[in-house]
Design a protein around this motif. Structure first.
Motif, short mmCIF file in Angstrom:
data_model
loop_
_atom_site.label_atom_id
_atom_site.label_comp_id
_atom_site.label_asym_id
_atom_site.label_seq_id
_atom_site.Cartn_x
_atom_site.Cartn_y
_atom_site.Cartn_z
N VAL A 74 0.86 -1.17 0.00
CA VAL A 74 0.00 0.00 0.00
C VAL A 74 0.91 1.23 0.00
O VAL A 74 2.01 1.20 0.56
N THR A 75 0.46 2.30 -0.63
CA THR A 75 1.28 3.50 -0.72
C THR A 75 0.57 4.68 -0.08
O THR A 75 -0.65 4.69 0.07
N THR A 76 1.34 5.69 0.22
CA THR A 76 0.79 6.96 0.70
C THR A 76 0.41 7.82 -0.50
O THR A 76 0.81 7.54 -1.64
N ILE A 77 -0.33 8.87 -0.24
CA ILE A 77 -0.65 9.84 -1.30
C ILE A 77 0.64 10.43 -1.85
O ILE A 77 0.79 10.58 -3.07
N ALA A 78 1.59 10.74 -0.97
CA ALA A 78 2.86 11.32 -1.42
C ALA A 78 3.57 10.38 -2.40
O ALA A 78 4.07 10.82 -3.44
N TRP A 79 3.63 9.09 -2.09
CA TRP A 79 4.31 8.14 -2.96
C TRP A 79 3.58 8.04 -4.29
O TRP A 79 4.19 8.04 -5.35
N ARG A 80 2.25 8.00 -4.24
CA ARG A 80 1.46 7.87 -5.46
C ARG A 80 1.64 9.12 -6.34
O ARG A 80 1.75 9.02 -7.55
N MET A 81 1.71 10.30 -5.72
CA MET A 81 1.96 11.52 -6.49
C MET A 81 3.35 11.49 -7.12
O MET A 81 3.53 11.90 -8.27
N TRP A 82 4.35 11.00 -6.36
CA TRP A 82 5.69 10.85 -6.92
C TRP A 82 5.64 9.91 -8.13
O TRP A 82 6.25 10.18 -9.17
N HIS A 83 4.90 8.80 -7.98
CA HIS A 83 4.83 7.82 -9.05
C HIS A 83 4.23 8.44 -10.32
O HIS A 83 4.76 8.25 -11.42
N ILE A 84 3.15 9.21 -10.18
CA ILE A 84 2.53 9.86 -11.34
C ILE A 84 3.49 10.89 -11.94
O ILE A 84 3.74 10.90 -13.14
N GLY A 85 4.02 11.78 -11.08
CA GLY A 85 4.82 12.89 -11.57
C GLY A 85 6.20 12.49 -12.04
O GLY A 85 6.53 12.60 -13.22
N SER A 86 7.01 12.01 -11.14
CA SER A 86 8.41 11.74 -11.45
C SER A 86 8.62 10.40 -12.15
O SER A 86 9.26 10.32 -13.19
N ASP A 87 8.08 9.35 -11.56
CA ASP A 87 8.34 8.01 -12.08
C ASP A 87 7.74 7.83 -13.47
O ASP A 87 8.39 7.30 -14.36
N CYS A 88 6.50 8.26 -13.65
CA CYS A 88 5.84 8.08 -14.95
C CYS A 88 6.09 9.27 -15.88
O CYS A 88 6.90 9.17 -16.79
N LEU A 89 5.40 10.37 -15.65
CA LEU A 89 5.43 11.47 -16.62
C LEU A 89 6.83 12.02 -16.85
O LEU A 89 7.24 12.22 -18.00
N ARG A 90 7.58 12.28 -15.79
CA ARG A 90 8.94 12.79 -15.96
C ARG A 90 9.83 11.70 -16.56
O ARG A 90 10.67 11.96 -17.42
N GLY A 91 9.65 10.48 -16.09
CA GLY A 91 10.45 9.36 -16.61
C GLY A 91 10.23 9.13 -18.09
O GLY A 91 11.16 8.80 -18.83
N TYR A 92 8.99 9.30 -18.56
CA TYR A 92 8.69 9.08 -19.97
C TYR A 92 9.31 10.14 -20.87
O TYR A 92 9.40 9.94 -22.08
#
Length: 184
Positions: A74-92
């Motif tokens: 399970v993740t926190t809101i902070a981790w999920r926001m990191w995943h959307i922003g940095s891990d996915c969109l920035r990473g792509y």
């Protein structure tokens, strides 16, 4: 974007619908909600000895693609926001030409307000790149810079990103709903 690029237009409109819903759900997000752990041992962002916050890395995957027989953490809101922003969109962004390095991909703001701002910036960077492609380039393969995805089109990348932001954006809303009802 020219009017003669209907695919790009429709993809961007859908991204905008998802963006507006996601960020509406984040209005008024508090630092307590941002870092709230609904169960023990959540994946989150953590302050380092140097005073910066870093996202927990994902569990290593086994040969079958799963980390083990246990359910996903399970993740926190902070981790999920990191995943959307940095891990996915920035990473792509690495699939596009002429993208400057944007720093440590695991570093993420430690406050809700700054986290929302960082996610907005990552979203805008990605959308700007997709918009600049237009339909003709959107339909073409990404090429060698995409390594194992070289034959995939930019449209496939945009649709994958759209799936990620819609899916995880919905999870952000659910986590907020659970937080608000935790003490009820």
């Amino acid at each position: 974007m020219a009017d003669h690029d209907p695919i790009t237009r429709d993809v961007l409109r859908t991204f905008e619908d998802v963006r507006s819903r996601t960020f509406a759900r984040l209005e008024g997000l508090t630092d307590a909600e941002y870092l709230w752990q609904p169960v023990p041992d959540c994946m989150t962002i953590r302050r380092t000895d140097e005073g910066v916050y870093r996202a927990d890395s994902r569990l290593p995957k086994g040969p079958d693609g799963a980390s083990d027989d246990a359910p996903a953490p399970v993740t926190t809101i902070a981790w999920r926001m990191w995943h959307i922003g940095s891990d996915c969109l920035r990473g792509y962004l690495s699939f596009f030409e002429d993208v400057p390095a944007l720093g440590d991909p695991f570093e993420w703001p430690g406050t809700a307000d700054r986290g929302v701002l960082a996610m907005e910036e990552d979203w805008a960077r990605f959308i700007t790149r997709v918009e600049a492609l237009g339909d003709e380039r959107l339909m073409q393969p990404m090429g060698p810079r995409a390594e194992e995805y070289a034959d995939a089109s930019y449209l496939a990348l945009a649709l994958h990103a759209l799936d990620e932001v819609a899916h995880h954006g919905g999870e952000l809303g659910l986590l907020r709903d659970l937080y608000l009802r935790e003490g009820a």
